[in-house]
Design a protein around this motif. Sequence first.
Motif, PDB file in Angstrom:
ATOM      1  N   ASN A 101       0.831  -1.379  -0.160  1.00  0.00           N
ATOM      2  CA  ASN A 101      -0.256  -0.167  -0.066  1.00  0.00           C
ATOM      3  C   ASN A 101       1.130   0.974  -0.103  1.00  0.00           C
ATOM      4  O   ASN A 101       2.610   0.785  -0.240  1.00  0.00           O
ATOM      5  N   LYS A 160      -1.776   4.517  -3.054  1.00  0.00           N
ATOM      6  CA  LYS A 160      -1.853   3.863  -3.735  1.00  0.00           C
ATOM      7  C   LYS A 160      -1.099   2.947  -4.051  1.00  0.00           C
ATOM      8  O   LYS A 160      -0.347   1.885  -4.388  1.00  0.00           O
ATOM      9  N   LEU A 163      -0.324  -4.580  -5.677  1.00  0.00           N
ATOM     10  CA  LEU A 163      -1.013  -5.930  -4.834  1.00  0.00           C
ATOM     11  C   LEU A 163      -0.346  -7.025  -5.658  1.00  0.00           C
ATOM     12  O   LEU A 163       0.109  -7.870  -4.571  1.00  0.00           O
ATOM     13  N   GLY A 177      -1.607  -2.526  -9.104  1.00  0.00           N
ATOM     14  CA  GLY A 177      -2.168  -2.710  -8.248  1.00  0.00           C
ATOM     15  C   GLY A 177      -3.505  -1.877  -9.081  1.00  0.00           C
ATOM     16  O   GLY A 177      -4.130  -2.299  -9.871  1.00  0.00           O
ATOM     17  N   VAL A 178      -4.741  -1.523  -7.929  1.00  0.00           N
ATOM     18  CA  VAL A 178      -5.724  -0.747  -8.223  1.00  0.00           C
ATOM     19  C   VAL A 178      -5.894  -0.097  -9.127  1.00  0.00           C
ATOM     20  O   VAL A 178      -4.873   0.507  -9.792  1.00  0.00           O
ATOM     21  N   PHE A 179      -7.434   0.364 -10.185  1.00  0.00           N
ATOM     22  CA  PHE A 179      -7.414   0.808 -11.194  1.00  0.00           C
ATOM     23  C   PHE A 179      -6.216   1.348 -12.425  1.00  0.00           C
ATOM     24  O   PHE A 179      -6.020   2.224 -12.690  1.00  0.00           O
ATOM     25  N   ASN A 180      -5.876  -0.582 -12.515  1.00  0.00           N
ATOM     26  CA  ASN A 180      -5.728  -0.445 -13.553  1.00  0.00           C
ATOM     27  C   ASN A 180      -3.939   0.191 -13.629  1.00  0.00           C
ATOM     28  O   ASN A 180      -3.033   0.220 -14.305  1.00  0.00           O
ATOM     29  N   HIS A 206      -9.481  -3.320 -10.938  1.00  0.00           N
ATOM     30  CA  HIS A 206      -8.414  -3.775  -9.822  1.00  0.00           C
ATOM     31  C   HIS A 206      -7.156  -4.879 -10.498  1.00  0.00           C
ATOM     32  O   HIS A 206      -7.899  -6.029 -11.256  1.00  0.00           O
ATOM     33  N   ASN A 208      -5.221  -7.879 -10.247  1.00  0.00           N
ATOM     34  CA  ASN A 208      -4.712  -8.308  -8.731  1.00  0.00           C
ATOM     35  C   ASN A 208      -3.854  -8.953  -8.323  1.00  0.00           C
ATOM     36  O   ASN A 208      -3.051  -9.069  -7.303  1.00  0.00           O
ATOM     37  N   GLY A 221      -7.401  -9.903 -12.690  1.00  0.00           N
ATOM     38  CA  GLY A 221      -7.832  -9.281 -12.299  1.00  0.00           C
ATOM     39  C   GLY A 221      -9.677  -9.097 -12.155  1.00  0.00           C
ATOM     40  O   GLY A 221     -10.207 -10.308 -12.024  1.00  0.00           O
ATOM     41  N   GLU A 222      -9.879  -8.058 -12.077  1.00  0.00           N
ATOM     42  CA  GLU A 222     -11.546  -8.099 -10.827  1.00  0.00           C
ATOM     43  C   GLU A 222     -12.602  -8.186 -12.285  1.00  0.00           C
ATOM     44  O   GLU A 222     -11.936  -8.080 -13.716  1.00  0.00           O
ATOM     45  N   THR A 246     -14.282 -12.419  -9.623  1.00  0.00           N
ATOM     46  CA  THR A 246     -12.301 -11.365  -9.699  1.00  0.00           C
ATOM     47  C   THR A 246     -11.473 -12.336  -9.808  1.00  0.00           C
ATOM     48  O   THR A 246     -12.433 -13.735  -9.335  1.00  0.00           O
TER      49      THR A 246
END
Length: 358
Positions: A101, A160, A163, A177-180, A206, A208, A221-222, A246
């Motif tokens: 994170n 940000k 992952l 990570g998150v949001f591409n 996201h 993953n 990912g999602e 997911t």
Amino acid sequence: MDVFKRCSLTLLAWAALHGAVQAEPYVDVLDLPAQPSALAASSALRDVTRAGTRMVAVGPRGHILYSDDHGSHWQQARVPVSADLNAVSFPTPQLGWAVGNDGVILHSRDGGLSWEKQLDGRVLGEQVLAYYQARAQAGGDQWASWVSEGERLVAEGADKPLLDVWFSDPLQGYAVGVFNLLLHTVDGGQHWTPWLERSDNPQGLHLNGLASVDGALYISGEQGLLLKLSADGKRFQRLSTPYAGTLFGVTGKPGVLLAYGLRGHVLRSSDGGSQWQTIKTDLNTSITAASLDASGRFWLSSQAGDLLQSSDDGASFSAVAQAQRAPVSGAAFDSGAELVLVGERGIRTLALEQPQQP
């Protein structure tokens, strides 16, 4: 109010008035080294991997642990941050990377004993914005949306989450990570280049997990998102899958590709992801970790502590009895063929029955 409560409140009021009760100064987790803890091995951890014959595990509060005796004893590494860590990768026994994170990317040169920070979320947004602004200035309207994405990342501050991380060798690696959020390096992490525009993920879902199977690199990912790095190594292209939930990860071996995720879903492909079949697992809990042992058997672990095994290249799975169960978020086989599992209750090591030789 009884006399003891009244006296206590009076003393607190007096201390506050005279400055005796003061809050500890706030220190950002990006500036606070991970604190030693005797309970680190039994506390939450999120990923584990091999570094040669050593096992290395990462988790919340900047905890990184290592074991040189097949998981019997664990020691805490020197880590410069207290941010939560989500994944770890060692392409060689000595060189490793961990992400987490607050946009944290850490690097180890000594097999996980000590770590240094390569990147964090306070500068990541600025670097992404500067990269796409330079592209826009060089020409082309297609960069305007990516400049806006960089501006959004700057406005968000350090938050940000990264992952997963994967390195093919000491120089080339990827972090997602998150949001591409997608980053690439060709110099061992000295510089990380934004690759946001190089993934077929227009919804900004996201990302993953990262995994290399049979020479190909995949991102899970999602919403059933599964990406595969193109043959020229320049873009992650979307694969069509029969599942819209997911996906937490991918595993496999030559000729077999498995994707796993929510509610016990497992997908299997024998042609590199062009066609898929759904594999029955009889689980309704999320599959969160996968491992491949030295004999080629697949092992899947769930958020509820289930353990599944396949001896037929992932065509079917059966439950494995366990004396104890605990949630699993990461799994890896050590050099002694024992399965090391990490999760919310720390570390477990399982000595599994070896297949009989024909």
